[in-house]
Structures are given as structure tokens and as C-alpha cells.
Motif scaffolding. Structure first.
Motif, short mmCIF file in Angstrom:
data_model
loop_
_atom_site.label_atom_id
_atom_site.label_comp_id
_atom_site.label_asym_id
_atom_site.label_seq_id
_atom_site.Cartn_x
_atom_site.Cartn_y
_atom_site.Cartn_z
N VAL A 75 -10.95 -2.03 5.28
CA VAL A 75 -10.27 -2.05 6.57
C VAL A 75 -8.76 -1.95 6.40
O VAL A 75 -8.08 -1.25 7.15
N SER A 76 -8.23 -2.65 5.39
CA SER A 76 -6.77 -2.65 5.19
C SER A 76 -6.26 -1.37 4.54
O SER A 76 -5.07 -1.08 4.60
N GLY A 77 -7.16 -0.59 3.94
CA GLY A 77 -6.75 0.67 3.32
C GLY A 77 -5.75 0.48 2.21
O GLY A 77 -5.71 -0.56 1.55
N CYS A 78 -4.93 1.50 1.97
CA CYS A 78 -3.86 1.48 0.97
C CYS A 78 -2.57 1.95 1.61
O CYS A 78 -2.59 2.64 2.63
N LEU A 79 -1.45 1.63 0.99
CA LEU A 79 -0.20 2.29 1.35
C LEU A 79 -0.28 3.72 0.84
O LEU A 79 -0.78 3.97 -0.25
N PHE A 80 0.22 4.67 1.64
CA PHE A 80 0.12 6.06 1.21
C PHE A 80 1.35 6.85 1.65
O PHE A 80 2.03 6.49 2.61
N ILE A 81 1.60 7.93 0.91
CA ILE A 81 2.73 8.82 1.19
C ILE A 81 2.32 9.80 2.28
O ILE A 81 1.26 10.42 2.22
N GLY A 82 3.18 9.94 3.28
CA GLY A 82 2.86 10.77 4.43
C GLY A 82 2.89 12.26 4.14
O GLY A 82 3.35 12.71 3.09
N ALA A 83 2.40 13.01 5.09
CA ALA A 83 2.32 14.47 4.96
C ALA A 83 3.71 15.07 4.74
O ALA A 83 4.71 14.61 5.30
#
Length: 270
Positions: A126-134
């Protein structure tokens, strides 16, 4: 003439026999859902705590290193390299001292939101990961990082606290390490925003993915400072790297909260 007799209400004793079991069932269901959420939250937070221990097992901030310090790809001397070997989507580590922000950052340019609801090991989370945007890269002039505003404070759940100037003064520095180098950023601005509708006027910070032109760079910095809730006293010069952190905010529909930071050391102009 027959007398009209109104509908009789059920006696309280009968209502009690109906309502008490119903309320009990609702209470049990609520407790079960709450318990499930607490277990989920603890499981996901524990998984990231274990990753954090691999990066800086002695506590405190991750160790600083430069590009010259980076080991050969097959040496595994760097904890970041070890994590990269574990998952090639790993691109870096974000750390803000004395806050819950201490997480891996993922990079999947072909599908930027791949880790929106996935953990580091790609399982559902549910919390996912931090990720770099498009349209951003780990080493680019401007890197935008996205993460969930989790109610348990994990991921970017603590980021909206930068709305308070005192909080920014207590946490002015953000570390974003990539596989190539460790870098400190100083908070430049913090502001509320939202996803703009077509034709709606406003500062679409999420569209400023390319700041390699001086005019656009200076426009982004200026608009960020204008939108900021307070003046941090930090300036940015063309050629410095910019880091933007973005999360959901509940101040309005499709709201976001944004923190913009500038690299503490200047980099060569693009």
C-alpha cells in the motif's frame, strides 16, 4: 365509523435484541480492519527498516562518498551497489535526519509509477516506494521524487510538516544519494499545490522536468519561492542541481504538498 389506528412501533426490548448484535458485528468488523491495517503498516515499515540497516547499520546518516570513492560494479563494497544488484530498479537513497524519511528511490523510466503500490521486492504494498517521476533522471539537473503521504507517517507522511517554518529550520538539509555520489540539498521552498485542470492557470511544478536552460531554471526557482509558505533564505544559481519532493495533500481535491531543494555544492553548467 372505524377508528384509524396508527402503526405501532416495536418495543424497545425488541429493538435492543436487533441492534445490539448488529452494533457488535460492526464493532468486530472495524476492529478486524484496523488490526489488518496495523499489521500491514508494521510489515511494510519493518521491511524498509531492514533495508535501512543495510545502508547505515550503525545508525545516523548514510556515509558520504564521492564518485571517486564508488567501488567497481562487481565489488559490492557499497551498500547502494548491493541494493542495485538486488533490484536493478534501485537508483538512490533519500534521507532526512531525525525524520522517518530514510528510503530507497526507484527508477523505471518506461513505467514511472511502477512502484506506486509495490515494495522494493516488487510485491504488492500500500505504501509503495519513493520513485523518480517521468522525464527525470537520478543525475539530472532536476529530479522530482514522488511518494505517498501515509497516515502512519511512513514514506512522505512527514513531508507536509515542512509547512511549518520551525520544522524547516530544524531539518534544512536533505540527502539524496545516487549510485554515483552522495549529495546534500538545502530546502529552498515548501508550498501547497494541486494537479491543475486543462486551461487552469497556475504553477505546474511537475512539468518543469528539464531545467537545462537558464531561463526555465530561473523561472522554476522564482515560482517556487513565490509559492513558498515562508522564505528559507536559500538561493539557487543556474548550474546547481534541483531536487523536488512531491506528495498528496488533503487540503483540497487532488492536492499536493511540495518541497524544493537545491544542491549544497554547485555543479558545472549543462
Amino acid at each position: 365509523m372505524a377508528r384509524y389506528q396508527g402503526r405501532r412501533s416495536l418495543p424497545w426490548s425488541l429493538w435492543r435484541r436487533i441492534l445490539l448484535p448488529l452494533c457488535g458485528a460492526v464493532l468486530l468488523l472495524s476492529c478486524a480492519l484496523l488490526g489488518k491495517e496495523l499489521v500491514r503498516s508494521r510489515r511494510e515499515r519493518t521491511a524498509y527498516a531492514l533495508l535501512s540497516q543495510k545502508v547505515h547499520p550503525l545508525g545516523g546518516p548514510p556515509p558520504l562518498f564521492t564518485e571517486e570513492d564508488t567501488p567497481a560494479p562487481d565489488s559490492q563494497a557499497s551498500p547502494y551497489e548491493a541494493l542495485h544488484l538486488e533490484n536493478p530498479d534501485f537508483a538512490g537513497w533519500l534521507y532526512i535526519e531525525d525524520t522517518p524519511v530514510d528510503y530507497p528511490v526507484m527508477y523505471t523510466p518506461e513505467e514511472p509509477e511502477y512502484y506506486l503500490r509495490r515494495a522494493f521486492d516488487k510485491t504488492e504494498a500500500v505504501s509503495g516506494c519513493l520513485f523518480i517521476g517521468a522525464d527525470c533522471t537520478p543525475e539530472g539537473v532536476h529530479t522530482i521524487l514522488y511518494g505517498h503521504n501515509m497516515r502512519d507517517g511512513s514514506m512522505f507522511g512527514s513531508l507536509p510538516r515542512y509547512a511549518e517554518e520551525a520544522y524547516q529550520q530544524a531539518h534544512p538539509t536533505i540527502r539524496f544519494d545516487t549510485l554515483a555520489q552522495a549529495r546534500e540539498y538545502q530546502v529552498l521552498a515548501a508550498f501547497y499545490s494541486h494537479a491543475y485542470l486543462p486551461g487552469e492557470e497556475g504553477f505546474r511544478y511537475y512539468q518543469y522536468t528539464d531545467l537545462t536552460q537558464q531561463e526555465i531554471f530561473e523561472d522554476y526557482v522564482w515560482q517556487s519561492k513565490v509559492a513558498s509558505l515562508y522564505d528559507t533564505g536559500v538561493e539557487a544559481v543556474f548550474g546547481q542541481q534541483i531536487l523536488t519532493l512531491s506528495t498528496c495533500s488533503y487540503h483540497q481535491k487532488n492536492g499536493t504538498f511540495v518541497v524544493v531543494a537545491v544542491a549544497a555544492e554547485e555543479t558545472p553548467s549543462p
